[in-house]
Design a protein around this motif. Structure first.
Motif, PDB file in Angstrom:
ATOM      1  N   SER A 156      -6.308  53.214  12.030  1.00 11.54           N
ATOM      2  CA  SER A 156      -5.278  53.963  11.312  1.00 11.54           C
ATOM      3  C   SER A 156      -4.522  54.859  12.278  1.00 11.54           C
ATOM      4  O   SER A 156      -4.974  55.123  13.402  1.00 11.54           O
ATOM      5  CB  SER A 156      -5.912  54.826  10.220  1.00 11.54           C
ATOM      6  N   GLU A 178       2.721  60.601   9.133  1.00 12.42           N
ATOM      7  CA  GLU A 178       2.749  59.157   8.925  1.00 12.42           C
ATOM      8  C   GLU A 178       4.170  58.645   9.098  1.00 12.42           C
ATOM      9  O   GLU A 178       5.106  59.133   8.443  1.00 12.42           O
ATOM     10  CB  GLU A 178       2.223  58.817   7.529  1.00 12.42           C
ATOM     11  N   SER A 179       4.344  57.678   9.962  1.00 17.90           N
ATOM     12  CA  SER A 179       5.679  57.138  10.197  1.00 17.90           C
ATOM     13  C   SER A 179       6.166  56.409   8.950  1.00 17.90           C
ATOM     14  O   SER A 179       5.436  55.598   8.372  1.00 17.90           O
ATOM     15  CB  SER A 179       5.645  56.165  11.377  1.00 17.90           C
ATOM     16  N   PRO A 180       7.417  56.683   8.492  1.00 21.86           N
ATOM     17  CA  PRO A 180       7.904  56.043   7.266  1.00 21.86           C
ATOM     18  C   PRO A 180       8.155  54.544   7.428  1.00 21.86           C
ATOM     19  O   PRO A 180       8.174  53.810   6.448  1.00 21.86           O
ATOM     20  CB  PRO A 180       9.201  56.799   6.977  1.00 21.86           C
ATOM     21  N   PHE A 181       8.353  54.090   8.654  1.00 21.13           N
ATOM     22  CA  PHE A 181       8.531  52.667   8.942  1.00 21.13           C
ATOM     23  C   PHE A 181       8.454  52.496  10.451  1.00 21.13           C
ATOM     24  O   PHE A 181       8.549  53.457  11.210  1.00 21.13           O
ATOM     25  CB  PHE A 181       9.868  52.137   8.405  1.00 21.13           C
ATOM     26  N   GLY A 194       7.638  47.839   7.344  1.00 22.18           N
ATOM     27  CA  GLY A 194       6.494  48.632   6.927  1.00 22.18           C
ATOM     28  C   GLY A 194       6.830  49.824   6.053  1.00 22.18           C
ATOM     29  O   GLY A 194       7.976  50.235   5.900  1.00 22.18           O
ATOM     30  N   LYS A 195       5.773  50.399   5.464  1.00 24.49           N
ATOM     31  CA  LYS A 195       5.831  51.634   4.675  1.00 24.49           C
ATOM     32  C   LYS A 195       6.911  51.575   3.604  1.00 24.49           C
ATOM     33  O   LYS A 195       6.786  50.841   2.643  1.00 24.49           O
ATOM     34  CB  LYS A 195       6.003  52.845   5.593  1.00 24.49           C
ATOM     35  N   VAL A 196       8.001  52.310   3.769  1.00 21.60           N
ATOM     36  CA  VAL A 196       9.014  52.396   2.712  1.00 21.60           C
ATOM     37  C   VAL A 196       9.708  51.062   2.466  1.00 21.60           C
ATOM     38  O   VAL A 196      10.420  50.906   1.465  1.00 21.60           O
ATOM     39  CB  VAL A 196      10.086  53.463   3.043  1.00 21.60           C
ATOM     40  N   GLU A 198       7.998  48.065   2.363  1.00 22.00           N
ATOM     41  CA  GLU A 198       7.027  47.043   1.995  1.00 22.00           C
ATOM     42  C   GLU A 198       7.252  46.470   0.600  1.00 22.00           C
ATOM     43  O   GLU A 198       6.888  45.320   0.340  1.00 22.00           O
ATOM     44  CB  GLU A 198       5.610  47.592   2.136  1.00 22.00           C
TER      45      GLU A 198
END
Length: 405
Positions: A156, A178-181, A194-196, A198
């Motif tokens: 992680s 946490e990186s948003p993407f 990734g993230k936002v 996905e």
């Protein structure tokens, strides 16, 4: 106990992941680490990568920061563009095409410094691990490859930060959350995943875009440009001769201003899963349209249609990491042969995210106004010849119809 490695060449960005990898390699393998940072036109200051490597004990003579922009465009992007390559009909392969060059240079450095192994920061879920490692093995079948994300238990971002803090690896304040993407950038494109991003139903937030201006802010009048081609490669924009990298950079600036080159894509990764990403390829989108336009004049129908049949296979090979494979090289030879007379000028209008062809000309044009005109063609084409042509092509259809009636 890890196998003994004396020296490893690491693809190093200076970011959190590869900084942790550098220290992890030193600790886990007790080896000397050589860092390699490629300038592919990603638009980032590369000095901090050198400073970070020195801070972590890498010898100055073992820190390689190479400007590969011209080689990247001339020897990788342009050959791919000659094929009009689009993965799954849409993706201009911006990340995919950068990996073989990085792999090639890593192997060259490994040989130069006597390294036993090479290492990368790609995860075990993505395509890049495949692309890097297929390149490594194609260029040096005996090389040892270390892929930390497939070996360590740092699963992680929190674990990476904890490791960094325990080992006095500087972590900027803006990297602690946490990186948003995640992003990957080079002179051809920027990809965001990734993230936002996905959820494929959720619209891409405005803050994700970095290479293209919003369509609302784009100019309200079209901008007309020209691109000159020689043997299938772009050589000038608006009549100004430019090197491959400079030409792509110029088109990037033009495309950015007009919001050109955004692609929201759910793609099929080589490793088996689907992923959703936002790709921004402003200059490449313009270039791709222009190259197809000049081919419309200069390629024979048979050659043009065969190229279109080969293109998906070529694109899949690039996407999957088989740049150095014999089949890609065979396809490249055929494609390059087709480009011998792909010379001329394309005129385009750029407007609100769109690329519109407004004209093309070539000294090797196969277009004959005399044959295609609706006016009196003075014997250039005898329309009565079409009757026999049609009857011969209809013969099998008529026989089928008679049988099945």
């Amino acid at each position: 106990m890890a196998d003994k490695i004396n020296r490893v060449v690491l693809a190093f960005s200076g970011g959190l992941d590869t900084s942790v990898i550098l220290k992890w390699l030193q600790q886990t393998y007790g080896c000397e680490v050589v860092t390699f940072t490629a300038d592919l036109g990603q638009g980032e200051e590369l000095g901090p990568a050198r400073h970070k490597a020195q801070l972590m004990g890498v010898k100055p003579e073992h820190i390689f920061i190479d400007d590969l922009r011209e080689e990247f465009v001339a020897d990788y992007v342009f050959p791919m563009m000659r094929a009009n390559a689009l993965y799954e009909g849409l993706y201009l392969l911006g990340t995919s095409i950068a990996r073989p060059l990085i792999a090639k240079r890593q192997i060259e450095i490994a040989h130069a410094v006597g390294a036993d192994a090479v290492s990368h920061g790609a995860t075990g879920k993505g395509n890049d691990q495949v692309r890097f490692e297929l390149g490594y093995y194609a260029l040096d079948p005996t090389i040892r490859v270390i892929a930390p994300w497939r070996e360590w238990d740092l699963g992680s971002r929190t674990a990476l930060i904890d490791f960094a803090e325990k080992n006095q690896i500087p972590v900027p304040t803006d990297k602690r959350g946490e990186s948003p993407f995640s992003t990957d950038a080079n002179l051809l494109h920027t990809s965001s995943e990734g993230k936002v991003l996905e959820d494929p139903w959720t619209e891409v937030p405005d803050y994700v875009f970095s290479r293209t201006d919003d369509l609302v802010a784009a100019p309200d009048t079209p901008e007309e440009i020209t691109i000159d081609f020689s043997q299938g490669d772009g050589v000038a924009v608006n009549g100004e001769a430019l090197s491959p990298a400079a030409l792509l950079a110029r088109l990037n600036a033009l495309g950015k201003r007009h919001g050109i080159g955004r692609l929201d894509l759910v793609e099929n990764r080589f490793v088996g899963m689907k992923s959703r990403g936002m790709y921004e390829t402003p200059g490449g989108t313009i270039y791709h349209a222009a190259h197809r336009a000049i081919e419309q004049l200069t390629l024979d129908r048979g050659a043009a249609h065969l190229k279109d049949e080969l293109m998906p296979r070529y694109a899949e090979l690039v996407y999957n990491g088989f740049w150095f494979s014999p089949e890609r090289e065979m396809l490249q030879a055929a494609i390059d042969h087709s480009q011998a007379k792909v010379d001329g000028t394309v005129r385009l209008k750029l407007y609100k995210g769109g690329v519109h062809i407004s004209g093309r000309k070539s000294p090797h044009s196969l277009y004959s106004e005399r044959h295609v005109t609706f006016e009196d063609d003075a014997g250039a084409y005898d329309q009565r010849d079409a009757e026999g042509f049609i009857k011969l092509n209809a013969l099998r259809l008529r026989l089928l119809g008679q049988r099945d009636r």
